[in-house]
Design an enzyme around this catalytic site. Structure first.
Site, PDB file in Angstrom:
ATOM      1  N   ARG A   1      29.849 -25.660  47.451  1.00 26.78           N
ATOM      2  CA  ARG A   1      30.241 -24.270  47.704  1.00 26.78           C
ATOM      3  C   ARG A   1      31.583 -23.980  47.028  1.00 26.78           C
ATOM      4  NH1 ARG A   1      33.280 -21.439  51.700  1.00 26.78           N
ATOM      5  NH2 ARG A   1      32.350 -19.492  52.377  1.00 26.78           N
TER       6      ARG A   1
ATOM      7  N   SER B   1      21.334 -17.388  54.859  1.00 25.55           N
ATOM      8  CA  SER B   1      22.183 -17.042  55.990  1.00 25.55           C
ATOM      9  C   SER B   1      21.518 -15.918  56.769  1.00 25.55           C
ATOM     10  CB  SER B   1      23.555 -16.564  55.502  1.00 25.55           C
ATOM     11  OG  SER B   1      24.133 -17.544  54.676  1.00 25.55           O
TER      12      SER B   1
ATOM     13  N   LYS C   1      36.579 -18.908  57.194  1.00 29.72           N
ATOM     14  CA  LYS C   1      36.293 -17.466  57.165  1.00 29.72           C
ATOM     15  C   LYS C   1      37.058 -16.794  58.291  1.00 29.72           C
ATOM     16  CE  LYS C   1      31.759 -17.097  54.974  1.00 29.72           C
ATOM     17  NZ  LYS C   1      30.479 -16.351  55.004  1.00 29.72           N
TER      18      LYS C   1
HETATM   19  N1  TZP Z   1      29.579 -19.200  56.888  1.00 29.94           N
HETATM   20  C1  TZP Z   1      29.835 -18.873  58.151  1.00 29.94           C
HETATM   21  S1  TZP Z   1      31.198 -19.684  58.728  1.00 29.94           S
HETATM   22  C2  TZP Z   1      31.429 -20.500  57.254  1.00 29.94           C
HETATM   23  C3  TZP Z   1      30.446 -20.113  56.369  1.00 29.94           C
HETATM   24  C4  TZP Z   1      30.312 -20.579  54.994  1.00 29.94           C
HETATM   25  C5  TZP Z   1      32.534 -21.448  57.019  1.00 29.94           C
HETATM   26  C6  TZP Z   1      32.366 -22.710  57.811  1.00 29.94           C
HETATM   27  O1  TZP Z   1      33.421 -23.570  57.559  1.00 29.94           O
HETATM   28  P1  TZP Z   1      34.216 -24.348  58.701  1.00 29.94           P
HETATM   29  O2  TZP Z   1      35.496 -24.663  58.027  1.00 29.94           O
HETATM   30  O3  TZP Z   1      33.414 -25.583  59.032  1.00 29.94           O
HETATM   31  O4  TZP Z   1      34.372 -23.408  59.858  1.00 29.94           O
END
Ligand code: TZP
Ligand code: MG
Length: 211
Positions: free
Chosen positions: A40, A109, A138
């Site tokens: 990603r 998603s 996020k």
């Molecule tokens: N989609 C929803 S939350 C997220 C993504 C790509 C990020 C998840 O990363 P983390 O750091 O494990 O919360």
């Protein structure tokens, strides 16, 4: 990859490995028990994503661990990845499936029950649901309603991967709600011993699934 094991999906981004190379990090999380990897790279060029995915695949493929590329079907195909994960701003699942073909994994998603139902109807292999908890990755996205995973579980038969703010301390919540696996970024990012952390996460996931 039919029957892909989504129990512990480790997402690799540019900041993953502290003192480790991408290859070292990949090797270590796999030895710790990662069952699936996702590349990603946000705001990366196609070339940068391809090069990164190629490094990850070079380690993961011989070890039998599938690699999914986030956002970009073209890069997933060029890299020879096992799958692609598309979100709301990426190609629709129907197009991802058409381009990727029947054999490639297509993850989508889903932010609502309706989106999950649609993803299943359109040919996705699994749905990613989150942020389950507030996510450092996020920070501006509100967590989902606490009953979304159970609601999606009742509605579709596809595997559900829970994502967002998930750690060893809270992963039992989405697993007990019916998620088949979890996806992790922060809990492993900049980690000095990713193999050990992955193995503890894996153990907790297995326990939560049994309990
Ligand atoms: N989609 C929803 S939350 C997220 C993504 C790509 C990020 C998840 O990363 P983390 O750091 O494990 O919360
Ligand atoms: Mg995306």
């Amino acid at each position: 990859v039919p029957g892909i094991d989504l129990s512990l999906c480790v997402i690799l981004d540019r900041e993953i490995g502290h003192d480790l190379t991408v290859e070292q990090f990949t090797r270590q999380v796999i030895s710790g028990g990662a069952t699936c990897l996702q590349v990603r790279l946000k705001d990366a060029s196609a070339r940068e994503m391809l090069d990164f995915a190629t490094l990850v695949l070079g380690v993961a493929r011989p070890l039998g661990i599938p690699v999914v590329v986030n956002d970009r079907v073209d890069v997933a195909l060029a890299a020879g990845a096992d799958g692609v994960h598309v979100g709301e701003e990426d190609l629709p699942v129907v197009w991802a499936r058409r381009l990727a073909g029947p054999a490639m994994v297509v993850g989508a998603s889903a932010a609502s029950v309706e989106a999950a139902r649609q993803a299943q109807a359109d040919g996705a292999d699994y749905v990613g649901v989150g942020p389950v908890f507030r996510s450092p990755t996020k920070p501006n996205v509100e967590p989902i309603a606490p009953d979304l995973i159970p609601a999606i579980r009742r509605e579709i038969s596809l595997p559900i991967v829970a994502i967002g703010g998930i750690t060893i301390h809270n992963l039992h919540v989405p697993i007990r709600q019916g998620a088949d696996g979890i996806a992790i970024i922060s809990a492993l990012r900049q980690c000095l011993t990713p193999g050990e952390v992955a193995s503890r996460l894996k153990e907790s996931i297995c326990k939560a699934k049994k309990g």
